[in-house]
Design a protein around this motif. Sequence first.
Motif, PDB file in Angstrom:
ATOM      1  N   THR A   1       0.392  -1.193  -0.267  1.00 45.39           N
ATOM      2  CA  THR A   1       0.330   0.040   0.142  1.00 45.39           C
ATOM      3  C   THR A   1       0.831   1.764   0.293  1.00 45.39           C
ATOM      4  O   THR A   1       1.901   0.644   0.512  1.00 45.39           O
ATOM      5  N   ASP A   2       0.225   2.553  -0.087  1.00 42.75           N
ATOM      6  CA  ASP A   2       0.804   3.636  -0.675  1.00 42.75           C
ATOM      7  C   ASP A   2       1.427   3.816   0.952  1.00 42.75           C
ATOM      8  O   ASP A   2       2.907   4.701   0.689  1.00 42.75           O
TER       9      ASP A   2
ATOM     10  N   ARG B   1       6.540   2.507   2.186  1.00 43.33           N
ATOM     11  CA  ARG B   1       7.155   2.672   1.965  1.00 43.33           C
ATOM     12  C   ARG B   1       7.855   3.042   3.422  1.00 43.33           C
ATOM     13  O   ARG B   1       8.432   2.791   4.149  1.00 43.33           O
TER      14      ARG B   1
END
Length: 506
Positions: free
Chosen positions: A381-382, A385
Motif C-alpha cells: 500500500t501507499d 514505504r
Amino acid sequence: MSGIIISSLSFSYPQQALPLFSSVSLSIGNGWTGFAGSNGCGKTTLALLIAGKLCPDSGSIRVNGRISYCPQIPEEISVDDYQYLYDYSADSMALKRILRLSDEMYERTETLSGGEKKRLQLFLALSSHTDILILDEPTNHLDERNKEILLDALRSFRGTGILISHDRSFMDRLTERTVIFIDDGHGDGIRLISYPLSVSAAFAQKTSDERTLLNTRKQLENSISGLKRLRQDIDEDIQGSGNRLSKKNISPKDHDAQGRIDAARLSGKDRRAGDKRKVVSGKISGLEDKLSKLGDVHLRKEGLSTRSFSSLYSTLSIPAGTIQAGSYRLDYPALGFPPGSRTAICGDNGTGKSLLVSFIAESAIGKWGNDKVAFLRQEYTDGDREEIIRRYMDFDDDGRGRINSDLYRLGADISSMLESEEGLSPGEMRKLDFILSVSSHPGIVIMDEPTNHLDITSVMAMEEMLGSGNVTLILVTHDIVLRDKLCTSSITIERNGCTGKAIPDY
C-alpha cells in the motif's frame, strides 16, 4: 532473414552523469533471445533503442525487418487494430484459437483480465506479420494456464524474438540464446555477455566462467608473488657478491687477496646472477601483462551474512474450515505444517491462493507472534514505504550494516534506494522488506508472489538465501523454478464457480 546488428552503441539519459551503454556491440539473429540482468541495468532501454523509440548518442543499430514492441503494460486498442481483430482468414482464426480469443472480448476491453490483455496484445503483434518481436515482461501476474497459451503462440513465431522476463521457467522453455546485462560498477556502462544457451544454463555458465577466471587470476598472482621473492633473493645474492668482490677494504700489498678477487670476477658467477635476474624480471612482466588483460572479477557472496532462521519445535496445525470472501467460498481440510516443511500453494489466478495464504499467516502469527513469523504480502500500500524504511532505521549501525550486506547480495544499494526522489520502487520495497523480515530470525516464512517486480539475479539470490537453514516455508509463486527448488509438498486450489477447494499433497 530478419536480424539486428548493434555496433559501438553508446547511450545515456540526460539526467545521468555516467553512460548507460558505452561502445556496445551485439548481433541478434533468428529465433528467441532472452535479455536478463538486474533491475535498472538497461534491458528495456536497449529494447526501446532497437525498436527506434529512443535514439543512441553514437553508434548504429541495423534492423532487417519490421519491428513490433510489446511493453509491460498493454496499450489501448487503436482504430487500425480492428482490421486484425475482425480478420477471419484461416491464419488469423488459427492464431485466435491458440490464444483463445473471441469477438466478444474486443467489445469489453475495459474489463479484460491481465492475462486476456496480454493474449490480445500478442495477437495484434503477430497479426501484423512482424519480422522482429520484442516482449517486455509478458508473463507478469499470469498464471500457468495463461503462460502456456502464450508459450504455444510464441513458439510458432519464425522471426527474430527478444524476450525480457524475470520468469526463468518461461524463458528456459522458449529462448535458445541469452544476453546477460552486467554492471561492473566502474562507471563504464553496462557490459553485455551473450551465450548460446537458455537463461538458467547461461547464468550457470557465467558463474563457472567467473570462477575459472578468479582461479586463473589467483594462480597468476601467486606465480608473480613467488617470482618477486626469487628476484629479491637474487638481488640479495648480487649485493652480497658485490660486497665480496670489492677491493675497497683490501690492502694493495695483499697480493693473495687481490688475486682471489680477480679470479672470482673472471669466473662470471656475478654475471650469471645478473642474467638470471633479467630472466625472472621478464617472466614477471609477462605474467603481469596477462593478469592485466584478464580483467577483474568479483563473485557476489551467496546466502545471508548471518544465520537468519530459527527452528520451530511444533507443527502449525489448522483445523478444517471455510474462508468466505464475498460470494466466493474456499473450503480446506485440516492442514499441518511441521517444522522444516516447505509447502507451495498452487492454482490458477482467482482460485484464492492469496486468500488461503493470508489466513495461514494469521494463524501462524496468532500462535507464535510477529517475531517468529515473516509474512511478505503480494502488493504494498501507499503507507508501506514509510513503514519499511522505519523498520530499517530502527536498527543500530551494526544491524543496518548486516542488512546492507544482505541487500547487496540481492543486487540493491540502500543509499541509492533511500536517496531516490521517486521513492522505493516495488522491487526495492520487496527486497528491503524480505531482508528486514528474515533479520528477526523467524522460524516460518510465508510469502505471496515474492518474485513480482524482481529481476532474475535477485530471485536467484533469494532462492539461495531461502535454501539454507531449517526454516518452515509456505510459498505462493508463479516461478516454477523457485517453487521446485524450495518446496517439497503442495496444496492445490481448484475452483468451480463460486466454490473453491484446497487439496493437500504432502
